[in-house]
Design a protein around this motif. Sequence first.
Motif, PDB file in Angstrom:
ATOM      1  N   UNK A 222      -2.782  17.917  39.835  1.00 52.84           N
ATOM      2  CA  UNK A 222      -1.523  17.830  40.583  1.00 52.84           C
ATOM      3  C   UNK A 222      -0.502  18.795  39.988  1.00 52.84           C
ATOM      4  N   UNK A 223       0.107  19.611  40.861  1.00 50.76           N
ATOM      5  CA  UNK A 223       1.147  20.547  40.448  1.00 50.76           C
ATOM      6  C   UNK A 223       2.458  20.196  41.123  1.00 50.76           C
ATOM      7  N   UNK A 224       3.484  19.970  40.310  1.00 47.95           N
ATOM      8  CA  UNK A 224       4.859  19.850  40.807  1.00 47.95           C
ATOM      9  C   UNK A 224       5.455  21.242  40.698  1.00 47.95           C
ATOM     10  N   UNK A 225       5.541  21.941  41.836  1.00 51.11           N
ATOM     11  CA  UNK A 225       5.848  23.370  41.817  1.00 51.11           C
ATOM     12  C   UNK A 225       7.321  23.659  41.550  1.00 51.11           C
ATOM     13  N   UNK A 226       8.210  22.819  42.039  1.00 51.40           N
ATOM     14  CA  UNK A 226       9.661  22.987  41.828  1.00 51.40           C
ATOM     15  C   UNK A 226      10.137  21.815  40.984  1.00 51.40           C
ATOM     16  N   UNK A 227       9.676  21.752  39.758  1.00 46.90           N
ATOM     17  CA  UNK A 227       9.756  20.524  38.968  1.00 46.90           C
ATOM     18  C   UNK A 227      11.153  20.168  38.487  1.00 46.90           C
ATOM     19  N   UNK A 228      12.003  21.153  38.232  1.00 49.98           N
ATOM     20  CA  UNK A 228      13.298  20.824  37.654  1.00 49.98           C
ATOM     21  C   UNK A 228      13.111  20.058  36.351  1.00 49.98           C
ATOM     22  N   UNK A 229      13.777  18.911  36.240  1.00 44.80           N
ATOM     23  CA  UNK A 229      13.656  18.091  35.043  1.00 44.80           C
ATOM     24  C   UNK A 229      12.380  17.285  34.966  1.00 44.80           C
ATOM     25  N   UNK A 230      11.596  17.266  36.062  1.00 44.85           N
ATOM     26  CA  UNK A 230      10.300  16.610  36.033  1.00 44.85           C
ATOM     27  C   UNK A 230      10.272  15.163  36.479  1.00 44.85           C
ATOM     28  N   UNK A 246       3.455  21.122  35.777  1.00 45.43           N
ATOM     29  CA  UNK A 246       4.809  21.320  36.276  1.00 45.43           C
ATOM     30  C   UNK A 246       5.199  22.785  36.145  1.00 45.43           C
ATOM     31  N   UNK A 247       5.898  23.270  37.165  1.00 45.12           N
ATOM     32  CA  UNK A 247       6.368  24.649  37.183  1.00 45.12           C
ATOM     33  C   UNK A 247       7.773  24.672  37.754  1.00 45.12           C
ATOM     34  N   UNK A 248       8.578  25.595  37.292  1.00 42.63           N
ATOM     35  CA  UNK A 248       9.874  25.840  37.911  1.00 42.63           C
ATOM     36  C   UNK A 248      10.208  27.308  37.744  1.00 42.63           C
ATOM     37  N   UNK A 249      10.811  27.884  38.768  1.00 41.52           N
ATOM     38  CA  UNK A 249      11.147  29.301  38.724  1.00 41.52           C
ATOM     39  C   UNK A 249      12.139  29.593  37.604  1.00 41.52           C
ATOM     40  N   UNK A 250      12.903  28.571  37.213  1.00 42.27           N
ATOM     41  CA  UNK A 250      13.802  28.669  36.051  1.00 42.27           C
ATOM     42  C   UNK A 250      13.243  27.733  34.982  1.00 42.27           C
ATOM     43  N   UNK A 251      12.357  28.229  34.112  1.00 43.74           N
ATOM     44  CA  UNK A 251      11.650  27.354  33.173  1.00 43.74           C
ATOM     45  C   UNK A 251      12.554  26.514  32.282  1.00 43.74           C
ATOM     46  N   UNK A 252      13.767  26.986  32.012  1.00 45.84           N
ATOM     47  CA  UNK A 252      14.667  26.220  31.150  1.00 45.84           C
ATOM     48  C   UNK A 252      15.015  24.860  31.741  1.00 45.84           C
TER      49      UNK A 252
END
Length: 387
Positions: A222-230, A246-252
């Motif tokens: 399972x991939x949460x593509x726009x994870x944010x804080x998760x 988990x992935x986010x375009x802004x990894x921070x």
Amino acid sequence: MTPGARVAAAISVLDAVRAGEAAEKALTGWARGARYAGSKDRAAVRDHVFDVLRRWRSCAALGGGDDGRHLMIGAMRSEGIDPHTVFTGDGHAPTALTEPERAGGHVPVGLDALDLPDWLWPHFETSLGASAEGAAEMLRHRAPVMLRVNLRRGTVADAQAQLASEGIDTTTADIAKSALQAISGERKIAGSVAYAEGLVELQDGSSQAAMEALQITKGARVLDYCAGGGGKVLALAARADAAWYAHDIAPQRMNDLPARAKRAGVEVTRLETGAIARAEPFDLVLCDAPCSGSGTWRRSPEAKWRLTPERLEDLTQIQYEILARTAPRVSDGGCLAYATCSVFKQENEAVVARFLQEHPSWRLGQQRTWPISGAGDGFCLAQLVRG
């Protein structure tokens, strides 16, 4: 701080927001310069500011102007408080009302009463029909404080008992199986043992319900593509044993996710954009896409005044591109889940329809929306499958 001093502080913050500064930044700046302010003072000032942000137009109408001073005059009047009793000029309170201020202001009507920008109202009417006014009215008030019980750590009853022992009273909520609504002691949650040990997480009821609607099989990838804080991948991980990514375009934005996952008793692998291809395919890809957030404006009311028609149009293009980009990452027989916390059809049904039209090998499995309610924000979830 006295009540008057708190109102004076809120006026200064609101003037900074009116000048273009983000509310959170303005509040932080004020707090740094007000070392004398205790936690209750900071909370009270924040409440004043956010109450006005939810009701900017009606406060301006009642107060006779839209600078910080007149907004707070209007806010006092909307709460049934005579501003003359607060605007005294004593100590650090705002200066006494002038005669024009005493006589000024009027009962808000139309969109002033609904506290929406003029251009947004047609979107509410088109998307929500007869429930549009009710939704706008709910956005004028504070959101409920909702908790998700981590069933890996204990039962709903366990969580209620632990929270109650720490002075936090809750009630169960029908919106989701593991949902609790805090009814007192909300400010104690972040410092509670129940939170520190991963028994509960702060999460909106509609978001919880949407994650419960997704099917997770044991051992799935399972991939949460726009994870944010998760928060959403953690909600999914509480339900089943699977491989979580988990992935986010802004990894921070995911910086806190390892600590949150450890507290929750699960393992989530963070993926940089370039690493996704090496980890695919996934049985479920969740795209909780960037959106207007119109279903969450009780929590982030500044957004409804900052949103523009151009930005809304840009968001719909971004949403489509995210779906098009992630679809190849889904395994045969897998699910591409598209979610927004928007109530606008332009961001929900229209984006899904465009994706399906341009990707004929995909079809809509299920789609559901959650209205703005006493237990949840506005939310939409579409489950897309191949074939």
